[in-house]
Scaffold this motif. Sequence first.
Motif, PDB file in Angstrom:
ATOM      1  N   MET A   1      50.472  60.502  16.771  1.00 14.54           N
ATOM      2  CA  MET A   1      49.039  60.772  16.561  1.00 14.54           C
ATOM      3  C   MET A   1      48.275  59.456  16.577  1.00 14.54           C
ATOM      4  N   SER A   2      46.953  59.566  16.784  1.00 22.31           N
ATOM      5  CA  SER A   2      46.130  58.368  16.698  1.00 22.31           C
ATOM      6  C   SER A   2      45.980  57.987  15.218  1.00 22.31           C
ATOM      7  N   VAL A   3      45.458  56.794  15.010  1.00 20.01           N
ATOM      8  CA  VAL A   3      45.268  56.305  13.645  1.00 20.01           C
ATOM      9  C   VAL A   3      44.355  57.258  12.866  1.00 20.01           C
ATOM     10  N   ILE A   4      43.235  57.636  13.472  1.00 22.76           N
ATOM     11  CA  ILE A   4      42.293  58.491  12.725  1.00 22.76           C
ATOM     12  C   ILE A   4      42.861  59.884  12.497  1.00 22.76           C
ATOM     13  N   GLU A   5      43.633  60.392  13.449  1.00 21.73           N
ATOM     14  CA  GLU A   5      44.246  61.719  13.231  1.00 21.73           C
ATOM     15  C   GLU A   5      45.207  61.670  12.046  1.00 21.73           C
ATOM     16  N   ASN A   6      45.927  60.561  11.922  1.00 24.78           N
ATOM     17  CA  ASN A   6      46.808  60.399  10.769  1.00 24.78           C
ATOM     18  C   ASN A   6      46.035  60.535   9.468  1.00 24.78           C
ATOM     19  N   VAL A   7      44.879  59.882   9.402  1.00 22.47           N
ATOM     20  CA  VAL A   7      44.104  59.911   8.156  1.00 22.47           C
ATOM     21  C   VAL A   7      43.488  61.292   7.954  1.00 22.47           C
ATOM     22  N   MET A   8      43.108  61.949   9.075  1.00 22.43           N
ATOM     23  CA  MET A   8      42.521  63.288   8.950  1.00 22.43           C
ATOM     24  C   MET A   8      43.509  64.290   8.357  1.00 22.43           C
ATOM     25  N   THR A   9      44.823  64.079   8.580  1.00 19.39           N
ATOM     26  CA  THR A   9      45.797  64.990   7.952  1.00 19.39           C
ATOM     27  C   THR A   9      45.706  64.887   6.429  1.00 19.39           C
ATOM     28  N   GLY A  10      45.345  63.694   5.950  1.00 19.20           N
ATOM     29  CA  GLY A  10      45.165  63.520   4.499  1.00 19.20           C
ATOM     30  C   GLY A  10      43.893  64.184   4.003  1.00 19.20           C
ATOM     31  N   VAL A  11      42.842  64.171   4.831  1.00 20.04           N
ATOM     32  CA  VAL A  11      41.562  64.767   4.410  1.00 20.04           C
ATOM     33  C   VAL A  11      41.714  66.279   4.295  1.00 20.04           C
ATOM     34  N   HIS A  12      42.491  66.894   5.186  1.00 23.36           N
ATOM     35  CA  HIS A  12      42.524  68.346   5.261  1.00 23.36           C
ATOM     36  C   HIS A  12      42.962  69.001   3.973  1.00 23.36           C
ATOM     37  N   CYS A  13      43.736  68.292   3.192  1.00 23.88           N
ATOM     38  CA  CYS A  13      44.192  68.949   1.954  1.00 23.88           C
ATOM     39  C   CYS A  13      43.041  69.104   0.964  1.00 23.88           C
ATOM     40  N   ARG A  14      41.885  68.448   1.207  1.00 24.48           N
ATOM     41  CA  ARG A  14      40.788  68.660   0.262  1.00 24.48           C
ATOM     42  C   ARG A  14      39.694  69.580   0.826  1.00 24.48           C
ATOM     43  N   LEU A  15      39.674  69.797   2.156  1.00 26.03           N
ATOM     44  CA  LEU A  15      38.639  70.664   2.724  1.00 26.03           C
ATOM     45  C   LEU A  15      39.043  72.131   2.582  1.00 26.03           C
TER      46      LEU A  15
ATOM     47  N   LEU B   1      40.656  50.179  14.795  1.00 25.47           N
ATOM     48  CA  LEU B   1      41.891  50.665  15.431  1.00 25.47           C
ATOM     49  C   LEU B   1      41.987  52.196  15.414  1.00 25.47           C
ATOM     50  N   ALA B   2      40.890  52.870  15.039  1.00 24.02           N
ATOM     51  CA  ALA B   2      40.914  54.318  14.794  1.00 24.02           C
ATOM     52  C   ALA B   2      41.504  55.131  15.941  1.00 24.02           C
ATOM     53  N   PHE B   3      41.241  54.730  17.172  1.00 28.12           N
ATOM     54  CA  PHE B   3      41.669  55.572  18.296  1.00 28.12           C
ATOM     55  C   PHE B   3      42.948  55.066  18.970  1.00 28.12           C
ATOM     56  N   GLU B   4      43.568  54.075  18.358  1.00 29.02           N
ATOM     57  CA  GLU B   4      44.861  53.595  18.874  1.00 29.02           C
ATOM     58  C   GLU B   4      45.954  54.589  18.464  1.00 29.02           C
ATOM     59  N   PRO B   5      47.012  54.706  19.296  1.00 33.23           N
ATOM     60  CA  PRO B   5      48.160  55.494  18.814  1.00 33.23           C
ATOM     61  C   PRO B   5      48.757  54.775  17.599  1.00 33.23           C
ATOM     62  N   ALA B   6      49.094  55.530  16.553  1.00 34.25           N
ATOM     63  CA  ALA B   6      49.583  54.900  15.313  1.00 34.25           C
ATOM     64  C   ALA B   6      50.809  54.036  15.576  1.00 34.25           C
ATOM     65  N   GLU B   7      51.616  54.441  16.576  1.00 32.91           N
ATOM     66  CA  GLU B   7      52.892  53.733  16.786  1.00 32.91           C
ATOM     67  C   GLU B   7      52.710  52.299  17.294  1.00 32.91           C
ATOM     68  N   VAL B   8      51.528  51.980  17.863  1.00 31.91           N
ATOM     69  CA  VAL B   8      51.378  50.608  18.385  1.00 31.91           C
ATOM     70  C   VAL B   8      50.887  49.640  17.304  1.00 31.91           C
ATOM     71  N   LEU B   9      50.537  50.164  16.138  1.00 34.69           N
ATOM     72  CA  LEU B   9      50.040  49.274  15.075  1.00 34.69           C
ATOM     73  C   LEU B   9      51.151  48.371  14.551  1.00 34.69           C
ATOM     74  N   PRO B  10      50.829  47.095  14.296  1.00 40.67           N
ATOM     75  CA  PRO B  10      51.830  46.248  13.638  1.00 40.67           C
ATOM     76  C   PRO B  10      52.137  46.801  12.243  1.00 40.67           C
ATOM     77  N   TYR B  11      53.291  46.399  11.725  1.00 46.16           N
ATOM     78  CA  TYR B  11      53.787  46.933  10.453  1.00 46.16           C
ATOM     79  C   TYR B  11      52.746  46.878   9.319  1.00 46.16           C
ATOM     80  N   GLY B  12      52.106  45.724   9.167  1.00 44.52           N
ATOM     81  CA  GLY B  12      51.143  45.558   8.062  1.00 44.52           C
ATOM     82  C   GLY B  12      50.001  46.551   8.171  1.00 44.52           C
ATOM     83  N   ASN B  13      49.523  46.793   9.398  1.00 46.03           N
ATOM     84  CA  ASN B  13      48.430  47.751   9.580  1.00 46.03           C
ATOM     85  C   ASN B  13      48.891  49.190   9.351  1.00 46.03           C
TER      86      ASN B  13
END
Length: 260
Positions: A95-109, A146-158
Motif C-alpha cells: 500500500m502507499s504511505v497514506i493508505e497505510n495511515v488510512m487503515t488506522g483512521v478507519h477504526c474510528r470512522l 512521502l504520502a503517495f510513495e509505496p510504503a515498501e520503498v521508505l527507509p527503515y526510519g521513515n
Amino acid sequence: MSKRLLEVKGLTKAFGGVVAVSEVDFHLNQGEIVAVIGPNGAGKTTLFNMITGVLPPTSGQVFFDGKELTGKQPYQIAEAGITRTFQNLQVFENMSVIENVMTGVHCRLKTGFLQAGLRLMGVKKEEQQAFDIAMSCLEKVGIADLAFEPAEVLPYGNQRLLEIARASASSPQLILLDEPMAGLNPQESRQLVDIIKKKREEGMSFLFVEHDMETVMGISDRIVVIDYGKKIAEGTPAEIYENEKVIAAYLGTEDEEEAI
Ligand SMILES: Nc1ncnc2c1ncn2[C@@H]1O[C@H](COP(=O)(O)OP(=O)(O)OP(=O)(O)O)[C@@H](O)[C@H]1O
C-alpha cells in the motif's frame, strides 16, 4: 490529580511450563509516559501482547478508562482507545504511505461495510475525512511529502514514523510502542523523541518497551522494571537508576553468581 487510564492487576501468562509474565501490577495515568524495561526475555512483549489482546492472559486483569478489557479481541481494544506499534515493523508494503495511515483512521470512522453499500455518499465523505486525518498524521511525524510513495520503498526510519502515524490515526488515548528506537540512527531517535513529547503535550499517553536507556531515562515519567516475568521495581528515572535490584538484574550480582 490526573485520571488513572490503564491498570494492570496480577497479569500472568504461562506458556506450558514457562511463566513469561507473573502477577504483574502497574498503572498509567492520563498524559503519562511510562517505560517497561528489563533484560532480554524478561516478558515485556508478552505483557504488551496481553494488554492489546494479542494473547489472552492466563490470569489477571486489564482495565482501561474504567472498563475491563481482559481477554478482549485486538480490534475491541483498538476501539476502546489503545493502539500499538510492533518490535518488528508491520507496515503494509503493497500500500502507499497514506493508505497505510488510512487503515488506522478507519477504526474510528462510523461507516461499516454494510452501510458502505447502502450509503455511497456517506462513504465518499468518510473517505475524504479519512484522507484528511491521515495526511495530518503524516504531517505531524514529518513525512507528508512521502504520502503517495509505496510504503515498501521508505527507509527503515521513515517506516517507523509511518507506524507511529498509523497508530495515532484513530486518536487513541494510549499508544503502546514496542522498542520504538530499535534500528534508528541518533538523529532519527531524537526526531522520534520530539514527536512523542509533542503528542504527549496534546494529551496522548504512552507505554513503551525500550532497551535504549538514554531514551528511557530522558522521556519517562515512570519506569516499570521486569525480570524473569516479575515486576522488581517501579519509580521515576532517578529512583530506578539507583535501584539495587535493577542494577543486579542488568549486571548480575555476586550472590547470583554464587547461587549458580
Ligand atoms: N509464544 C510463546 N511460546 C512459548 N514461550 C514464549 C512465547 N512467547 C514468549 N515466550 C517466552 O516467554 C519469555 C518472555 O518473552 P518476551 O518475548 O515477552 O520477552 P521480552 O522481555 O520481550 O524479550 P526481548 O527484550 O528479548 O524482546 C521468554 O522466555 C520467551 O522465550
